[in-house]
Design a protein around this motif. Sequence first.
Motif, short mmCIF file in Angstrom:
data_model
loop_
_atom_site.label_atom_id
_atom_site.label_comp_id
_atom_site.label_asym_id
_atom_site.label_seq_id
_atom_site.Cartn_x
_atom_site.Cartn_y
_atom_site.Cartn_z
N VAL A 1 -0.83 -1.98 -0.49
CA VAL A 1 -0.13 -0.79 0.05
C VAL A 1 1.37 -0.98 -0.03
CG1 VAL A 1 0.26 0.56 2.14
CG2 VAL A 1 -2.07 -0.15 1.53
N LEU A 2 1.84 -2.20 0.27
CA LEU A 2 3.28 -2.50 0.18
C LEU A 2 3.80 -2.26 -1.25
CD1 LEU A 2 5.98 -3.80 1.01
CD2 LEU A 2 4.93 -6.03 0.59
N GLY A 3 3.12 -2.85 -2.24
CA GLY A 3 3.60 -2.69 -3.61
C GLY A 3 3.56 -1.27 -4.09
N LEU A 4 2.47 -0.58 -3.84
CA LEU A 4 2.38 0.82 -4.26
C LEU A 4 3.36 1.69 -3.51
CD1 LEU A 4 -1.51 1.20 -4.54
CD2 LEU A 4 0.13 0.99 -6.42
N GLY A 5 3.59 1.35 -2.22
CA GLY A 5 4.55 2.14 -1.45
C GLY A 5 5.97 1.99 -1.95
N ILE A 6 6.34 0.78 -2.39
CA ILE A 6 7.67 0.60 -2.97
C ILE A 6 7.80 1.39 -4.27
CG2 ILE A 6 9.19 -1.09 -4.05
CD1 ILE A 6 8.17 -3.15 -2.06
N ASP A 7 6.79 1.28 -5.12
CA ASP A 7 6.88 1.89 -6.44
C ASP A 7 6.74 3.40 -6.40
OD1 ASP A 7 7.32 1.33 -9.17
OD2 ASP A 7 5.24 1.79 -9.60
N THR A 8 6.11 3.93 -5.37
CA THR A 8 5.98 5.38 -5.30
C THR A 8 7.32 6.07 -5.10
OG1 THR A 8 4.69 7.18 -4.33
CG2 THR A 8 5.59 5.56 -2.81
N VAL A 9 8.29 5.30 -4.54
CA VAL A 9 9.65 5.85 -4.37
C VAL A 9 10.53 5.52 -5.57
CG1 VAL A 9 11.72 5.77 -2.93
CG2 VAL A 9 9.46 5.78 -1.86
N ARG A 10 10.49 4.25 -6.00
CA ARG A 10 11.37 3.82 -7.06
C ARG A 10 10.89 4.15 -8.46
NH1 ARG A 10 15.41 0.67 -5.03
NH2 ARG A 10 16.41 1.39 -6.96
#
Length: 902
Positions: free
Chosen positions: A267-276
């Motif tokens: 969730v952390l990785g996907l959450g970062i990439d969903t913005v960037r």
Amino acid sequence: MESLLVLIGLIVLAIPVSIIVLLVGQSRLRKRVEQLEQQLAGQMPESTAEAPKTSRSEPTTVQAKPAPWAAAKASTTTDEGLTETPLAPEIKDPQASIVFREEKIAALGAWLRENWFYAVSALSLALAGIFLVQYGVENGLLPPTARVAAALVFGLLLIGAGEVIRRRFGDDEEASTAYLPSVFSGAGLVTLFGGILAARQLYDLIGPEAALAGLIVIALFGLVLGWFHGPLLAAVGLIGAFAAPFAVGGSSDDPSWLYSYFFIVAVLGLGIDTVRRWAWISVLTLIGAYGAAFLLVLSSPSTEPGYLTCVTALAIIAIAIPIRRIWPNHSGAMVTEIIRRRKGEPWPEFPTRIAFGAVLVSSVILSLHWPDSGGEFWLGAALFTGLVLALMLWSKDARALQDVTAFPALGLIWFVLVHGLDGGAVWLRFVDTYAETAEADYPWSVTQLVALGALVTLIAAWRSLHAGRYAVVWAGGAAIFAPALAIALEVGWQPAEVLGAYPWALHAIALGAMMVVLAERFARVDGENRMRPALATLSALSCLSFACIIVLSSAALTVALVAMIVVAAALDRRFELPPMSWFIWAGVFTVTVRLVLDPGLVWAESAPLLEMTLVYSAAVAGFIAGWTLLKPLDRPIASVLLESAAWATAGILLSLLLLRWLESFGEGGATNSHWGLGLLAVIWLLLAFAQVQRFKLGGKLNYLRYALAAFFGAHGVYRLGQALSEANPLLNPFADPVLGPLVLNTLAVAYLLPALAIGFSAWRVVTQPVLLKQISYGAATVLATVWLGLAIRHVWQGAGGMYVGNGVSQPELYTYTITLLVVGAALFYQSLARHSDLMRKAGLAVIGLAVAKVFLIDIAGLGGLIRVFSLLALGLALAGLAWLNRWAKLRHSSQSAEPLDH
């Protein structure tokens, strides 16, 4: 000694920090030198040549090395010193976010060659925090609480150092401190994760709930950091977080809670990439999550339920997080649409591709999983069903994810099939239900699975009513899924052996009734567009056929399948349902297989005559009825299939009746007599010509028709070869005798009947290739000639004198001559009447053969008046034919005949 080891550890820890400090100092010094050179050269105003004494450095024009990721957005600083980073825009070109491209892999290699020390530094700092805890364990320098606290403080210090560098000097590609904030903060996140893991795994200071709470807090903290830092922080943090449980070590009676930890990191990785929107961070996240979960289940097989739940949850977050929607709404093209993609059409967007890949991987993992217990089996079935329902209901607005539903749906069918074939726990319990007592409770396993399939079918039908462009595809899925799951149960579980034939058939009938209801609903909505009602009707007919297969005997099943074909044709005639042709095609194929192969001709030779006649007669009548019903409609495929099948089956029926009648005399059999082999040849040749008639349908299936026609034809030719050689009473003295009166005997069955079948089929199938037609006519002529010669010999020699070693009588020899002359004259006359040059040449060839026979054989072999009459007949015949030829020429020619003395 211990103090010395501590000192060495501090020195090792200081090495990467010292290197980074030196790099920063050297970079700042180089920048100042370049600014001074520009000032001396007069290339920049003096006002901007001031040494950088402010709180942050100015960007330079130094060319940056290419990075394997997009450059981080330059941060803007307000008067208060706070940083604001705008969200990365959506990627307009979906192809640009394809991760595994050659140029991106090359860029990654170039970046690692240029900046490998950043990666080593991050690894060193992260390991320093983890080894700090492990060293305390091994040497007992600090109590467990202090060791964990030291690791957490060290992690916070690293994150603080990274934040200070980022705020003062920046983290973009052109800054002298590029990647340093990400290195420190990423290593700090890994250290924090390691501290919490150590508190749980090594020291058991906290329970799983507190550990998960702490990990969630760290993940949220890392999520915020990831939005402000470059992609290196995300990469370092993710790799370290997934590796931390294996690096920390320790033991636990139930490490299943680590799946929750991996899920949080994902969730952390996907959450970062969903913005960037770096794209490759999402791919790295899912690869790490699936890989770490797989390694954990390998080391702890008892955690398989947690593993299956984790991979299913990963597929769910891979759908929701990249699109940033609680209710997914993926738009654009589906992944399967690129198969028929035209140049210039858009590619599927990155959230669509990442969801497609995650669902595919999770479905494969669930499909290949071997459940050790009944609970694991039902868990797998529930996860499959939940994933299917989520894709059909939860993501109903995601137009680009419609094709993904096929993966868990097919996976569920495969999972159920393999569980039965491999003798799984639920299957064993099912088959042993009545092993001890016949009064055991009804086993609900199969019924529950059928109900599960019916539920998926109903929801797929609901999606079809709201699917728009792909409504027919959803209707097809609804029509196929439940029957396919029932067939998988039949193949793998064989429920009829446990439940009984009738109770199991009731399941199929219930599915058929459900399909009838769906057909009615589709027909009410669609009006004149009857594709969806046709699909549901096809499924209903298939379910009823399946029920017949379960309950009925061989003969009754064949008749029932023929009845289904007639019903399909009648429905097409009444409601104009073109897809009924698919069912008719499958039905004709299935009935033909049953008539020829299984139970086939072997059954037809030994079954009761009345039952055999009923089955084959019903097939002929059904094919003719279906063909008659479809005749007013434009159904070329179904019509040709039914017509060719009717002709072939009628010929097979007549051949079988003749075979059974002749076998009743007790002289020979189907495989060792000339008449039996001739009848078998007729059957196989009729099947070959049925395939030849279907050549005109075209398509890729024609290759299969070519193969079938060649197989059937070769089999028929082989049987004819046996009838002409080893079973021929003329050549084999031990062959079965000729049965029957003159002319109408088994010789006609063996040789004339195949000739008529070949000739009639060649005449009837007008679309066959010309060469094949000529070969067929030639073969029919040869067989008719053989029959005629053998029939003449049978007239003069009788059944006992057919063997060639018995010699030839003078009347027999004279009869051959007269027969040749009559045949030649008939051909010659027909050639004149039809203006056929080919028939004229054939007639002349036969007459020439008769002339040669008279002068070479008859003069020497005949005696007395028979020799006179033979020559007299030849002379008169030739004179008559000459006159007939001249008369025909004078009649059809505009010029008068030339005189002989001209």
